[in-house]
Design an enzyme around this catalytic site. Structure first.
Site, PDB file in Angstrom:
ATOM      1  N   GLY A 136      17.477 -14.573  -7.183  1.00 44.89           N
ATOM      2  CA  GLY A 136      18.191 -13.740  -6.234  1.00 44.89           C
ATOM      3  C   GLY A 136      17.823 -13.683  -4.883  1.00 44.89           C
ATOM      4  O   GLY A 136      18.181 -14.798  -4.398  1.00 44.89           O
ATOM      5  N   GLY A 189      18.446   0.835 -15.631  1.00 43.50           N
ATOM      6  CA  GLY A 189      19.317  -0.020 -15.304  1.00 43.50           C
ATOM      7  C   GLY A 189      18.540  -1.466 -15.046  1.00 43.50           C
ATOM      8  O   GLY A 189      19.597  -2.350 -14.459  1.00 43.50           O
ATOM      9  N   LYS A 207      17.723 -20.625 -15.085  1.00 43.79           N
ATOM     10  CA  LYS A 207      16.916 -20.928 -13.701  1.00 43.79           C
ATOM     11  C   LYS A 207      16.099 -22.341 -13.606  1.00 43.79           C
ATOM     12  O   LYS A 207      15.959 -22.838 -12.706  1.00 43.79           O
ATOM     13  CB  LYS A 207      16.356 -19.739 -13.332  1.00 43.79           C
ATOM     14  CG  LYS A 207      17.413 -18.390 -13.219  1.00 43.79           C
ATOM     15  CD  LYS A 207      16.801 -17.208 -13.031  1.00 43.79           C
ATOM     16  CE  LYS A 207      18.081 -15.884 -12.839  1.00 43.79           C
ATOM     17  NZ  LYS A 207      17.344 -14.802 -13.161  1.00 43.79           N
TER      18      LYS A 207
HETATM   19  N1  LIG Z   1      23.777  -8.894  -9.792  1.00 41.43           N
HETATM   20  C1  LIG Z   1      22.501  -9.514  -9.766  1.00 41.43           C
HETATM   21  O1  LIG Z   1      21.675  -8.974  -9.549  1.00 41.43           O
HETATM   22  C2  LIG Z   1      22.725 -11.146  -9.444  1.00 41.43           C
HETATM   23  C3  LIG Z   1      21.400 -11.736  -9.160  1.00 41.43           C
HETATM   24  C4  LIG Z   1      21.460 -13.129  -8.782  1.00 41.43           C
HETATM   25  C5  LIG Z   1      22.816 -13.782  -9.286  1.00 41.43           C
HETATM   26  N2  LIG Z   1      23.946 -13.061  -9.680  1.00 41.43           N
HETATM   27  C6  LIG Z   1      25.037 -13.748 -10.024  1.00 41.43           C
HETATM   28  O2  LIG Z   1      26.196 -13.540  -9.100  1.00 41.43           O
HETATM   29  C7  LIG Z   1      27.353 -13.745  -9.997  1.00 41.43           C
HETATM   30  C8  LIG Z   1      28.049 -12.209  -9.818  1.00 41.43           C
HETATM   31  O3  LIG Z   1      27.123 -11.266 -10.388  1.00 41.43           O
HETATM   32  P1  LIG Z   1      27.575  -9.865 -10.359  1.00 41.43           P
HETATM   33  O4  LIG Z   1      26.299  -8.952 -10.841  1.00 41.43           O
HETATM   34  O5  LIG Z   1      28.098  -9.322  -9.014  1.00 41.43           O
HETATM   35  O6  LIG Z   1      28.681  -9.436 -11.235  1.00 41.43           O
HETATM   36  P2  LIG Z   1      29.988  -8.591 -11.479  1.00 41.43           P
HETATM   37  O7  LIG Z   1      29.264  -7.056 -10.990  1.00 41.43           O
HETATM   38  O8  LIG Z   1      30.384  -8.315 -13.045  1.00 41.43           O
HETATM   39  O9  LIG Z   1      31.058  -8.855 -10.763  1.00 41.43           O
HETATM   40  C9  LIG Z   1      31.838 -10.085 -11.080  1.00 41.43           C
HETATM   41  C10 LIG Z   1      33.277  -9.936 -10.176  1.00 41.43           C
HETATM   42  O10 LIG Z   1      34.047 -11.035 -10.387  1.00 41.43           O
HETATM   43  C11 LIG Z   1      35.466 -10.430 -10.841  1.00 41.43           C
HETATM   44  N3  LIG Z   1      36.086 -11.035 -11.891  1.00 41.43           N
HETATM   45  C12 LIG Z   1      35.928 -11.504 -12.974  1.00 41.43           C
HETATM   46  N4  LIG Z   1      36.540 -12.355 -13.636  1.00 41.43           N
HETATM   47  C13 LIG Z   1      37.543 -12.665 -12.495  1.00 41.43           C
HETATM   48  C14 LIG Z   1      38.537 -13.674 -12.633  1.00 41.43           C
HETATM   49  N5  LIG Z   1      38.945 -14.333 -13.538  1.00 41.43           N
HETATM   50  N6  LIG Z   1      39.407 -13.810 -11.534  1.00 41.43           N
HETATM   51  C15 LIG Z   1      38.816 -12.987 -10.394  1.00 41.43           C
HETATM   52  N7  LIG Z   1      37.614 -12.277 -10.269  1.00 41.43           N
HETATM   53  C16 LIG Z   1      37.135 -12.155 -11.679  1.00 41.43           C
HETATM   54  C17 LIG Z   1      35.389  -9.051 -11.239  1.00 41.43           C
HETATM   55  O11 LIG Z   1      36.566  -8.055 -11.062  1.00 41.43           O
HETATM   56  P3  LIG Z   1      36.219  -6.918 -11.410  1.00 41.43           P
HETATM   57  O12 LIG Z   1      35.726  -6.120 -10.422  1.00 41.43           O
HETATM   58  O13 LIG Z   1      37.810  -6.220 -11.165  1.00 41.43           O
HETATM   59  O14 LIG Z   1      35.803  -6.399 -12.648  1.00 41.43           O
HETATM   60  C18 LIG Z   1      34.106  -8.641 -10.397  1.00 41.43           C
HETATM   61  O15 LIG Z   1      34.578  -8.204  -9.301  1.00 41.43           O
HETATM   62  C19 LIG Z   1      27.045 -14.144 -11.301  1.00 41.43           C
HETATM   63  O16 LIG Z   1      27.022 -15.555 -11.359  1.00 41.43           O
HETATM   64  C20 LIG Z   1      25.564 -13.708 -11.438  1.00 41.43           C
HETATM   65  O17 LIG Z   1      24.806 -14.484 -12.210  1.00 41.43           O
HETATM   66  C21 LIG Z   1      23.852 -11.725  -9.934  1.00 41.43           C
END
Ligand SMILES: NC(=O)c1ccc[n+]([C@@H]2O[C@H](COP(=O)([O-])OP(=O)(O)OC[C@H]3O[C@@H](n4cnc5c(N)ncnc54)[C@H](OP(=O)(O)O)[C@@H]3O)[C@@H](O)[C@H]2O)c1
Length: 429
Positions: A136, A189, A207
Site C-alpha cells: 500500500g 474492518g 505481492k
Molecule cells: N483498499 C486497499 O487498502 C488497497 C491497498 C492496496 C491495493 N489496493 C488495490 O486497489 C484496487 C482497488 O481497491 P479498492 O479497495 O479501492 O476497491 P473497491 O473499494 O472495491 O473499489 C473498486 C471500484 O471499482 C469500480 N468497478 C468495479 N468494477 C468495475 C467495472 N467493470 N468498470 C468500472 N468500474 C468498476 C467499483 O465501482 P462501484 O463503486 O460502483 O462499485 C469501485 O468504485 C485493487 O486492485 C486493490 O487490490 C487496495
C-alpha cells in the site's frame, strides 16, 4: 513557473479511487507549486452510477464505460483502481495502445499477467507504475527498481499483509485463538467476511511475486510462489515461540542465490530482536538485504484508502511529469527467465516440536533420525509432561526435503507419539 494541466482518467472510485480524488482536491495547489503540474480528474468509470461517493466531482464525468475512460481524448494519465483481472487488464492494454501512461494498484493483475502489461508499456515507451500494488502506502517498488538499481539485492523479507499481522499480534499479545483474533479483525474492518485470500497467504503470494520480479529482474508469477497460511497456527505454538525468544510472522520471502530464485510465503519464527518482530497490528514492513548497502527496512501502512492513494498519487505525479516533458516512461526493463527453485530445495532453519516417551535411549534414537538425513540440531529443549517429554528442536539450515524426510522417519519411531508443529526460523544473526 507556468503550469501545465494533466488530465486524469480514473477507473474505479471505491476506497482507493475516492481517497485519490480527495487527495488531488486537497493537495492540488501544493502539487502545482512543487511540480508545475495541475492535476484534474476529467473522467471516472464505476460499476454503480447511483452509489453515493464522498468526492467533489461533477456527476456528469461518471460513466459505466471504463474503456471509454481509458482511451478518452481528454485523458492524459489513466489510473486503474478497479481490481481483479478483467476488465482491468483490457482497459490498461487499451490505454497504453492509445498512448496513455497507466498507474495501477492491482497486485492480482500484475502477479498474474504483469509481463504482458510491462511489455506493452515498454513497447509504447510509456509509464506503467504500480507502487501501491505492494504494501500500500510504503514506497518499496521505486527503491527496488531505482534506488537499488546499482546494487545486488539478495533477499527481501516482508510482512505484506496487514490482516494476518493483526491476527498474529493479537494471538501473541493477548493469547487469543486464531478464530477469536480473526473475529476481532473482522469486527474492526481489518479482515474481509471471507478472509481466505489473506489468512491462506494468497494476497501475500501475489505481492511476493511482484517483489521478486522487480528485485531480481525475473519473470515470477503468483503460481511460482510456495504458500502456506496462518489458519493452522495455535496460540500455544505462538506462546512456545515467544518463550524461546521468537515472534511468529507471516513472511513473504524472495531470495536469489546462484542456484536460482526462491519465493515463498509461510508463517516464520523470527528472533524478537529482529526489526520485523516489532511490526505489530496491521502494519507492514519490508526488510531488504543487498550486497553494498547491507540491510534496509521500510515500514508503514500497507493498506487503507488514504495510504494506498498516497502511493498512487506519487506515481500519477511521476507519470504526469513525463507527459509534460515528453520523456519516455520508466520501465521495469526486461524480465528474464531465471530458474525458480522448488520449495524442496530451499534451505531454512526449522523449529520442530515432538512428544515422546520419557525414557533412556529415546533421545538418542530421535537424534539419529535427524543425523541420518543430514539435518543438524542447533538447540534442543525438553520439558516433562507426565510420563512423556515435550522436545523442541531448532535445526541449523537444512533443505526442506531433508526436513520432511526426517519428520517422516521420526513418525516411525515407536517412542515418538506426536510430531507437532514445524515452522521455519529466519533472521538469526
Ligand atoms: N483498499 C486497499 O487498502 C488497497 C491497498 C492496496 C491495493 N489496493 C488495490 O486497489 C484496487 C482497488 O481497491 P479498492 O479497495 O479501492 O476497491 P473497491 O473499494 O472495491 O473499489 C473498486 C471500484 O471499482 C469500480 N468497478 C468495479 N468494477 C468495475 C467495472 N467493470 N468498470 C468500472 N468500474 C468498476 C467499483 O465501482 P462501484 O463503486 O460502483 O462499485 C469501485 O468504485 C485493487 O486492485 C486493490 O487490490 C487496495
Amino acid at each position: 513557473m507556468s503550469s501545465r494541466t494533466v488530465r486524469v482518467g480514473l477507473l474505479g472510485c471505491g476506497h482507493v479511487g475516492s481517497a485519490l480524488v480527495r487527495l488531488v482536491t486537497q493537495h492540488g495547489d501544493e502539487i502545482e507549486t512543487r511540480t508545475g503540474i495541475r492535476l484534474v480528474v476529467t473522467r471516472v468509470a464505476v460499476r454503480n452510477l447511483a452509489r453515493e461517493r464522498d468526492v467533489d466531482l461533477d456527476p456528469d464525468i461518471f460513466t459505466h464505460d471504463g474503456l471509454a475512460v481509458a482511451t478518452a481524448e481528454d485523458v492524459d494519465v489513466v489510473v486503474e483502481v478497479i481490481g481483479g483481472i478483467e476488465p482491468a487488464r483490457e482497459h490498461i492494454v487499451e490505454a497504453l495502445k492509445a498512448g496513455k501512461p497507466v498507474v495501477t494498484a492491482n497486485k492480482e493483475l500484475l502477479a498474474n499477467v504483469g509481463r504482458e502489461l510491462f511489455e506493452t508499456a515498454e513497447g509504447a515507451g510509456l509509464d506503467l507504475l504500480f507502487e501501491a500494488a505492494v504494501a500500500g502506502g510504503i514506497p518499496i517498488i521505486r527503491p527496488l527498481r531505482e534506488s537499488l538499481a546499482g546494487d545486488r539485492i539478495r533477499r527481501v523479507m516482508g510482512i505484506v499483509n496487514g490482516t494476518t499481522n493483526f491476527i498474529l499480534s493479537r494471538m501473541a499479545e493477548s493469547g487469543a485463538s486464531f478464530s477469536d483474533a480473526l473475529a476481532e479483525a473482522q469486527t474492526l474492518g481489518f479482515a474481509e467476511r471471507d478472509p481466505t485470500a489473506d489468512v491462506e497467504g494468497f494476497d501475500a503470494a501475489a505481492k511476493a511475486a511482484i517483489i521478486a520480479s522487480i528485485a531480481f529482474g525475473a519473470r515470477v508469477v503468483a503460481g511460482d510462489v510456495y504458500r502456506e497460511g496462518i489458519s493452522e497456527l495455535t496460540d500455544a505454538e505462538i506462546a512456545s515461540a515467544a518463550e524461546l525468544g521468537y515472534a511468529v510472522k507471516l513472511l513473504a520471502v524472495a531470495e536469489e542465490t546462484d542456484a536460482g530464485i526462491a519465493v515463498r510465503v509461510h508463517p516464520t519464527m523470527i528472533p524478537l530482536t529482529h526489526p520485523l518482530a516489532s511490526v505489530r497490528e496491521s502494519f507492514n514492513a519490508l526488510f531488504v538485504e543487498a550486497d553494498a548497502v547491507g540491510q534496509l527496512m521500510f515500514y508503514g501502512r500497507g493498506a487503507g484508502g488514504d495510504p494506498t492513494a498516497s502511493a498512487v498519487l506519487g506515481d500519477v505525479i511521476d507519470a504526469a511529469k513525463n507527459v509534460v516533458s515528453g520523456a519516455r516512461g520508466a520501465t521495469v526493463g526486461t524480465l528474464v527467465r531465471k530458474p525458480i527453485r522448488p520449495i524442496d530445495e530451499v534451505e531454512s532453519q526449522f523449529y520442530l516440536q515432538l512428544e515422546a516417551a520419557d525414557r533412556p535411549g529415546v533421545l538418542a534414537a530421535i537424534a539419529e533420525r535427524f543425523g541420518a538425513r543430514g539435518v543438524s540440531i542447533k538447540s534442543m529443549q525438553q520439558e516433562g509432561i507426565g510420563s512423556e517429554a515435550r522436545l523442541i528442536f531448532i535445526t541449523h539450515g537444512a533443505r526442506e526435503a531433508d526436513l520432511r524426510a526426517t519428520v517422516h522417519d521420526l513418525r516411525e519411531v515407536g517412542a515418538v507419539h506426536r510430531v507437532g508443529s514445524i515452522l521455519r526460523v529466519m533472521g538469526e544473526a
